[in-house]
Design an enzyme around this catalytic site. Structure first.
Site, PDB file in Angstrom:
ATOM      1  N   ASP A   1      14.954  -5.123   1.253  1.00  0.00           N
ATOM      2  CA  ASP A   1      14.272  -6.428   1.353  1.00  0.00           C
ATOM      3  C   ASP A   1      14.186  -7.041  -0.038  1.00  0.00           C
ATOM      4  O   ASP A   1      13.163  -6.965  -0.700  1.00  0.00           O
ATOM      5  CB  ASP A   1      12.878  -6.203   1.956  1.00  0.00           C
ATOM      6  CG  ASP A   1      12.189  -7.514   2.305  1.00  0.00           C
ATOM      7  OD1 ASP A   1      12.861  -8.563   2.319  1.00  0.00           O
ATOM      8  OD2 ASP A   1      10.982  -7.471   2.584  1.00  0.00           O
TER       9      ASP A   1
ATOM     10  N   LYS B   1      15.179 -10.386  -0.782  1.00  0.00           N
ATOM     11  CA  LYS B   1      14.935 -11.837  -0.721  1.00  0.00           C
ATOM     12  C   LYS B   1      15.640 -12.553  -1.871  1.00  0.00           C
ATOM     13  O   LYS B   1      15.019 -13.278  -2.662  1.00  0.00           O
ATOM     14  CB  LYS B   1      13.441 -12.142  -0.743  1.00  0.00           C
ATOM     15  CG  LYS B   1      12.689 -11.566   0.459  1.00  0.00           C
ATOM     16  CD  LYS B   1      11.258 -12.041   0.498  1.00  0.00           C
ATOM     17  CE  LYS B   1      10.495 -11.511   1.689  1.00  0.00           C
ATOM     18  NZ  LYS B   1      10.219 -10.064   1.627  1.00  0.00           N
TER      19      LYS B   1
HETATM   20  O1  C5P Z   1       1.821  -3.319   5.671  1.00  0.00           O
HETATM   21  P1  C5P Z   1       2.417  -4.413   6.497  1.00  0.00           P
HETATM   22  O2  C5P Z   1       2.728  -4.000   7.932  1.00  0.00           O
HETATM   23  O3  C5P Z   1       1.635  -5.707   6.437  1.00  0.00           O
HETATM   24  O4  C5P Z   1       3.839  -4.664   5.810  1.00  0.00           O
HETATM   25  C1  C5P Z   1       4.682  -5.691   6.203  1.00  0.00           C
HETATM   26  C2  C5P Z   1       5.930  -5.670   5.373  1.00  0.00           C
HETATM   27  O5  C5P Z   1       6.717  -6.809   5.678  1.00  0.00           O
HETATM   28  C3  C5P Z   1       5.688  -5.716   3.877  1.00  0.00           C
HETATM   29  O6  C5P Z   1       6.725  -4.950   3.258  1.00  0.00           O
HETATM   30  C4  C5P Z   1       5.816  -7.167   3.525  1.00  0.00           C
HETATM   31  O7  C5P Z   1       6.260  -7.372   2.211  1.00  0.00           O
HETATM   32  C5  C5P Z   1       6.889  -7.596   4.522  1.00  0.00           C
HETATM   33  N1  C5P Z   1       6.878  -9.005   4.863  1.00  0.00           N
HETATM   34  C6  C5P Z   1       5.802  -9.674   5.420  1.00  0.00           C
HETATM   35  N2  C5P Z   1       5.875 -10.993   5.723  1.00  0.00           N
HETATM   36  C7  C5P Z   1       6.983 -11.656   5.472  1.00  0.00           C
HETATM   37  C8  C5P Z   1       8.083 -11.012   4.925  1.00  0.00           C
HETATM   38  C9  C5P Z   1       7.990  -9.668   4.631  1.00  0.00           C
HETATM   39  O8  C5P Z   1       4.767  -9.081   5.686  1.00  0.00           O
HETATM   40  N3  C5P Z   1       7.060 -12.927   5.788  1.00  0.00           N
END
Ligand code: C5P
Length: 240
Positions: free
Chosen positions: A61, A63
């Site tokens: 990831d 980006k």
């Molecule tokens: O701990 P949690 O379930 O919130 O983690 C969600 C993951 O998805 C993290 O790695 C976060 O950086 C990623 N993410 C997110 N929202 C986005 C893009 C990526 O929560 N829009």
């Protein structure tokens, strides 16, 4: 191999902690997301080890967002590793450059539409055109697909709308912002359960803290998988 619709966001401090967690989880998790926070802590080496030694699928990831030539060069370098998904920002020229960099590999390019952390004020400050965020997300997703993206990242709340786009046929939708029923929402605001996200059209759901921050991550992951496979048992705890 377990259900690869569940992707674990491996947001632990370093590669050693990530490897320990992957060993604890064993066959329960087959797909790992490695993010920017881990890259300076041995993330690429961990990605290689999880793939080569443990046969896991890897979502990097990163980006990426830069001029086309730089994105293409970065993706060409990354495509030499055996990775499965890579994120870039969803601007069509970025997606096209990334696809060129990935040519000849199996690496799938996923486009970030609009970061779910941004609100309308942030978009105004970034001089992004007026409009509701769900409308802009759907438009950005359609353009990213037209530019060749293999999939998009979106909130589960936009997944159904994106899935309905004609351009989305055969494309992947991957949704973070997912919480098992009853879990702490943390800083995620617009959440759905994994089963609901899949019902909205998500091919994969990304879950981090509810698994890796749990005292018993394996049982937590197994509960999410079981919930995904028995969606009728699910009730959502939405934060107030
Ligand atoms: O701990 P949690 O379930 O919130 O983690 C969600 C993951 O998805 C993290 O790695 C976060 O950086 C990623 N993410 C997110 N929202 C986005 C893009 C990526 O929560 N829009």
């Amino acid at each position: 191999m377990s259900d690869n619709r569940l992707i674990l966001a491996l947001d632990v401090p370093n590669a050693l902690a990530g490897l320990e967690l992957a060993k604890t989880l064993g066959d329960t998790i087959s797909f790992y997301k490695i993010g920017l926070g881990m890259l300076t802590g041995g993330g690429l080496a961990l990605a290689n080890e999880l793939k080569a030694e443990f046969g896991k699928q890897i979502f990097l990831d990163m980006k990426l967002f830069d001029i086309g030539a730089t994105v293409e060069a970065a993706v060409r370098g990354l495509a030499q590793f055996d990775l499965d998904f890579l994120t870039v920002h969803g601007d069509p020229y970025v997606v096209e450059a990334a696809k060129q960099g990935a040519a000849g590999s199996d690496l799938k390019i996923l486009a970030v539409t609009i970061l779910t952390s941004l609100d309308r004020d942030d978009l105004d400050n970034a001089l992004i055109e007026a409009g509701d965020i769900p409308d802009l997300v759907a438009t950005r997703a359609g353009r990213a697909f037209d530019a060749g993206a293999d999939g998009v990242i979106s909130s589960p709340h936009e997944a159904a709308r994106i899935r309905a786009l004609p351009e989305a046929a055969g494309k992947l939708i991957v949704t973070p912002g997912v919480r098992p029923a009853g879990a702490d929402a943390g800083d995620q605001k617009r959440i759905m359960t994994p089963a609901q996200a899949v019902a909205q059209g998500a091919d994969h759901v990304v879950v981090g803290r509810p698994i890796w921050a749990n005292a018993d991550p394996k049982t937590a992951a197994q509960a999410i998988l079981s919930e995904m496979n028995n969606p009728q048992t699910v009730t959502l705890n939405t934060p107030a």
